[in-house]
Design a protein around this motif. Structure first.
Motif, PDB file in Angstrom:
ATOM      1  N   PHE A 108       0.869  -1.246  -0.237  1.00 24.27           N
ATOM      2  CA  PHE A 108       0.039  -0.034  -0.130  1.00 24.27           C
ATOM      3  C   PHE A 108       0.987   1.348  -0.082  1.00 24.27           C
ATOM      4  CE2 PHE A 108      -2.778  -3.405   1.920  1.00 24.27           C
ATOM      5  CZ  PHE A 108      -3.653  -3.298   1.272  1.00 24.27           C
ATOM      6  N   LYS A 109       2.004   1.178  -0.683  1.00 25.57           N
ATOM      7  CA  LYS A 109       2.804   2.177  -0.771  1.00 25.57           C
ATOM      8  C   LYS A 109       3.302   2.690  -2.102  1.00 25.57           C
ATOM      9  CE  LYS A 109       5.046   1.395   3.721  1.00 25.57           C
ATOM     10  NZ  LYS A 109       6.428   1.125   4.431  1.00 25.57           N
ATOM     11  N   GLY A 110       2.613   3.504  -2.501  1.00 25.13           N
ATOM     12  CA  GLY A 110       2.809   3.937  -4.118  1.00 25.13           C
ATOM     13  C   GLY A 110       3.170   5.439  -4.047  1.00 25.13           C
ATOM     14  N   GLY A 111       2.822   5.947  -5.434  1.00 23.86           N
ATOM     15  CA  GLY A 111       3.176   7.581  -5.559  1.00 23.86           C
ATOM     16  C   GLY A 111       2.173   8.367  -4.810  1.00 23.86           C
ATOM     17  N   LYS A 112       2.094   9.701  -5.067  1.00 24.86           N
ATOM     18  CA  LYS A 112       1.388  10.535  -4.484  1.00 24.86           C
ATOM     19  C   LYS A 112       0.074  10.983  -5.462  1.00 24.86           C
ATOM     20  CE  LYS A 112       5.313  12.805  -2.145  1.00 24.86           C
ATOM     21  NZ  LYS A 112       6.164  13.969  -2.113  1.00 24.86           N
ATOM     22  N   GLY A 113       0.058  10.372  -6.775  1.00 21.14           N
ATOM     23  CA  GLY A 113      -1.244  10.327  -7.643  1.00 21.14           C
ATOM     24  C   GLY A 113      -1.242  11.783  -8.134  1.00 21.14           C
ATOM     25  N   ILE A 114      -0.539  12.629  -8.501  1.00 22.17           N
ATOM     26  CA  ILE A 114      -0.739  13.877  -9.052  1.00 22.17           C
ATOM     27  C   ILE A 114      -0.964  13.731 -10.523  1.00 22.17           C
ATOM     28  CG2 ILE A 114       0.044  16.308  -9.612  1.00 22.17           C
ATOM     29  CD1 ILE A 114      -0.625  15.828  -6.988  1.00 22.17           C
ATOM     30  N   VAL A 159     -10.327  21.762  -7.168  1.00 20.67           N
ATOM     31  CA  VAL A 159     -11.808  21.762  -6.359  1.00 20.67           C
ATOM     32  C   VAL A 159     -12.523  23.063  -6.665  1.00 20.67           C
ATOM     33  CG1 VAL A 159     -12.730  21.779  -4.040  1.00 20.67           C
ATOM     34  CG2 VAL A 159     -10.985  20.283  -4.813  1.00 20.67           C
ATOM     35  N   ILE A 160     -11.907  24.191  -6.566  1.00 14.96           N
ATOM     36  CA  ILE A 160     -12.513  25.410  -6.652  1.00 14.96           C
ATOM     37  C   ILE A 160     -13.066  25.694  -8.217  1.00 14.96           C
ATOM     38  CG2 ILE A 160     -12.070  28.056  -6.932  1.00 14.96           C
ATOM     39  CD1 ILE A 160      -9.969  27.668  -4.662  1.00 14.96           C
ATOM     40  N   ALA A 161     -12.295  25.351  -9.259  1.00  8.84           N
ATOM     41  CA  ALA A 161     -12.587  25.400 -10.605  1.00  8.84           C
ATOM     42  C   ALA A 161     -13.964  24.385 -10.690  1.00  8.84           C
ATOM     43  CB  ALA A 161     -11.196  25.043 -11.537  1.00  8.84           C
ATOM     44  N   TYR A 162     -13.753  23.164 -10.248  1.00  8.15           N
ATOM     45  CA  TYR A 162     -14.827  22.256 -10.348  1.00  8.15           C
ATOM     46  C   TYR A 162     -16.185  22.778 -10.231  1.00  8.15           C
ATOM     47  CZ  TYR A 162     -17.218  17.735 -10.593  1.00  8.15           C
ATOM     48  OH  TYR A 162     -18.154  16.819 -11.164  1.00  8.15           O
ATOM     49  N   ILE A 163     -15.954  23.243  -8.722  1.00 11.67           N
ATOM     50  CA  ILE A 163     -17.444  23.622  -7.990  1.00 11.67           C
ATOM     51  C   ILE A 163     -18.003  25.064  -9.028  1.00 11.67           C
ATOM     52  CG2 ILE A 163     -18.417  24.853  -6.278  1.00 11.67           C
ATOM     53  CD1 ILE A 163     -16.444  23.293  -4.332  1.00 11.67           C
ATOM     54  N   GLU A 186     -22.460  15.220  -4.841  1.00 12.82           N
ATOM     55  CA  GLU A 186     -21.667  14.159  -4.531  1.00 12.82           C
ATOM     56  C   GLU A 186     -20.333  14.048  -5.224  1.00 12.82           C
ATOM     57  OE1 GLU A 186     -22.238   9.221  -4.986  1.00 12.82           O
ATOM     58  OE2 GLU A 186     -23.941  10.540  -5.175  1.00 12.82           O
ATOM     59  N   SER A 187     -20.389  14.743  -6.529  1.00 14.07           N
ATOM     60  CA  SER A 187     -19.086  14.833  -7.391  1.00 14.07           C
ATOM     61  C   SER A 187     -18.240  15.794  -6.701  1.00 14.07           C
ATOM     62  CB  SER A 187     -19.486  15.074  -8.792  1.00 14.07           C
ATOM     63  OG  SER A 187     -19.691  16.363  -8.618  1.00 14.07           O
ATOM     64  N   CYS A 188     -18.588  16.899  -6.004  1.00 16.50           N
ATOM     65  CA  CYS A 188     -17.861  17.923  -5.200  1.00 16.50           C
ATOM     66  C   CYS A 188     -17.198  17.264  -4.241  1.00 16.50           C
ATOM     67  CB  CYS A 188     -18.687  19.102  -4.805  1.00 16.50           C
ATOM     68  SG  CYS A 188     -19.237  20.140  -6.281  1.00 16.50           S
ATOM     69  N   VAL A 189     -17.650  16.329  -3.565  1.00 15.09           N
ATOM     70  CA  VAL A 189     -17.078  15.598  -2.381  1.00 15.09           C
ATOM     71  C   VAL A 189     -16.166  14.764  -2.715  1.00 15.09           C
ATOM     72  CG1 VAL A 189     -17.530  13.997  -0.516  1.00 15.09           C
ATOM     73  CG2 VAL A 189     -19.371  15.647  -1.026  1.00 15.09           C
ATOM     74  N   ILE A 190     -16.144  14.035  -4.039  1.00 21.11           N
ATOM     75  CA  ILE A 190     -15.188  13.186  -4.575  1.00 21.11           C
ATOM     76  C   ILE A 190     -13.875  14.361  -4.896  1.00 21.11           C
ATOM     77  CG2 ILE A 190     -14.434  11.681  -6.352  1.00 21.11           C
ATOM     78  CD1 ILE A 190     -17.272  10.833  -6.400  1.00 21.11           C
ATOM     79  N   ALA A 195      -8.415  16.137  -3.553  1.00 18.26           N
ATOM     80  CA  ALA A 195      -7.373  17.086  -3.236  1.00 18.26           C
ATOM     81  C   ALA A 195      -6.947  16.642  -1.856  1.00 18.26           C
ATOM     82  CB  ALA A 195      -8.110  18.400  -2.966  1.00 18.26           C
ATOM     83  N   GLY A 196      -7.978  16.205  -0.887  1.00 16.38           N
ATOM     84  CA  GLY A 196      -7.366  15.919   0.499  1.00 16.38           C
ATOM     85  C   GLY A 196      -6.367  14.764   0.403  1.00 16.38           C
ATOM     86  N   LEU A 197      -6.435  13.917  -0.327  1.00 15.22           N
ATOM     87  CA  LEU A 197      -5.816  12.667  -0.289  1.00 15.22           C
ATOM     88  C   LEU A 197      -4.154  13.131  -0.828  1.00 15.22           C
ATOM     89  CD1 LEU A 197      -5.105   9.754  -0.219  1.00 15.22           C
ATOM     90  CD2 LEU A 197      -5.836   9.525  -2.386  1.00 15.22           C
ATOM     91  N   ALA A 198      -4.327  13.762  -2.001  1.00 12.30           N
ATOM     92  CA  ALA A 198      -2.887  14.552  -2.517  1.00 12.30           C
ATOM     93  C   ALA A 198      -2.278  15.437  -1.524  1.00 12.30           C
ATOM     94  CB  ALA A 198      -3.209  15.197  -3.788  1.00 12.30           C
ATOM     95  N   ILE A 199      -2.954  16.072  -0.890  1.00 14.43           N
ATOM     96  CA  ILE A 199      -2.213  17.152  -0.018  1.00 14.43           C
ATOM     97  C   ILE A 199      -1.738  16.390   1.238  1.00 14.43           C
ATOM     98  CG2 ILE A 199      -2.550  19.020   1.820  1.00 14.43           C
ATOM     99  CD1 ILE A 199      -4.868  20.181  -0.486  1.00 14.43           C
ATOM    100  N   TYR A 200      -2.656  15.179   1.651  1.00 14.15           N
ATOM    101  CA  TYR A 200      -2.033  14.460   2.650  1.00 14.15           C
ATOM    102  C   TYR A 200      -0.790  13.865   2.372  1.00 14.15           C
ATOM    103  CZ  TYR A 200      -1.807  10.444   5.763  1.00 14.15           C
ATOM    104  OH  TYR A 200      -1.227   9.311   6.381  1.00 14.15           O
ATOM    105  N   LYS A 201      -0.696  13.081   0.925  1.00 17.63           N
ATOM    106  CA  LYS A 201       0.473  12.561   0.481  1.00 17.63           C
ATOM    107  C   LYS A 201       1.411  13.478   0.430  1.00 17.63           C
ATOM    108  CE  LYS A 201       1.104   8.906  -0.418  1.00 17.63           C
ATOM    109  NZ  LYS A 201       1.533   7.629   0.223  1.00 17.63           N
TER     110      LYS A 201
END
Length: 225
Positions: A108-114, A159-163, A186-190, A195-201
């Motif tokens: 479970f150790k991969g890249g950061k996903g950008i 996130v901002i642009a998508y909303i 729901e799509s905004c939550v995704i 963003a949250g996952l990428a920033i956490y990584k």
């Protein structure tokens, strides 16, 4: 049935995301990039450890493993759910990012996903959004010299642009239809989860930035690798 489709999209996306381009390219080159540089299996570390060609190949691989599945999801769901199909595109993309970041066969150790997130963003096929985000991403790196700053800012801007695009009616969602409006929310939550996952990584990068210890971005291959 729509719940089942969501699950299928996540699972298919995850399986596609398991293709660790950086690890494969590194092994073919006789180097495990996880043992060098930042220890990350993504594009930036491949670029630093193995050079520009490796970085480009890894980027394209990580990009396409979400971009192509997202295009397929778009083709499948556009006629089924014309006013909410982008929700399923995002589910596929999010699954691909999870597969990239948390590959089960690599502990479970991969890249950061950008790059994989980038494939999903482009897979939404919103040209204006893509251009705006690309300019902001490149601009952030050019101004600061840090890839991590560009990546983190890109996630917030996405996130901002998508909303904004959704609210302005520039995507498939129809705010006058309750089901479509709910799908957009729901799509905004995704998108926020992306963003949250990428920033956490990037938490280690954030700490290094705070301590003025982060390495500047450059194309030069590390010596001795």
């Amino acid at each position: 049935m729509s719940i089942l489709y969501r699950i299928i999209c996540l699972v298919v996306g995850y399986c596609c995301g398991l293709l660790q381009t950086g690890v494969i390219y590194g092994k073919l080159s006789g180097t495990d990039i996880r043992e060098h540089g930042s220890g990350n299996s993504g594009t930036t570390n491949a670029l630093r450890v193995l050079g520009f060609k490796a970085g480009l190949v890894v980027f394209l691989g990580d990009f396409c493993k979400s971009f192509i599945p997202c295009l397929v999801a778009r083709l499948i769901f556009k006629n089924m759910y014309p006013d909410s199909y982008l929700l399923y595109v995002l589910y596929v993309g999010f699954g691909a990012v999870l597969g990239h970041v948390f590959p089960f066969y690599l502990g479970f150790k991969g890249g950061k996903g950008i790059a994989t997130i980038g494939g999903t963003v482009v897979g939404l096929l919103q040209p204006l959004m893509i251009i705006i985000l690309l300019i902001l991403f490149v601009g952030a790196i050019a101004i600061t010299g840090y890839m991590s700053v560009g990546s983190i800012s890109l996630m917030v801007e996405f996130v901002i642009a998508y909303i904004i695009f959704g609210v302005m009616g520039l995507m498939c969602f129809d705010m006058s239809i309750p089901a479509s409006r709910a799908a957009f929310i729901e799509s905004c939550v995704i998108a926020v989860l992306f963003a949250g996952l990428a920033i956490y990584k990037h938490k280690a990068n954030i700490i290094r930035l705070k301590n003025h210890e982060e390495n500047k971005f450059h194309f030069k291959k590390q010596e001795g690798v």
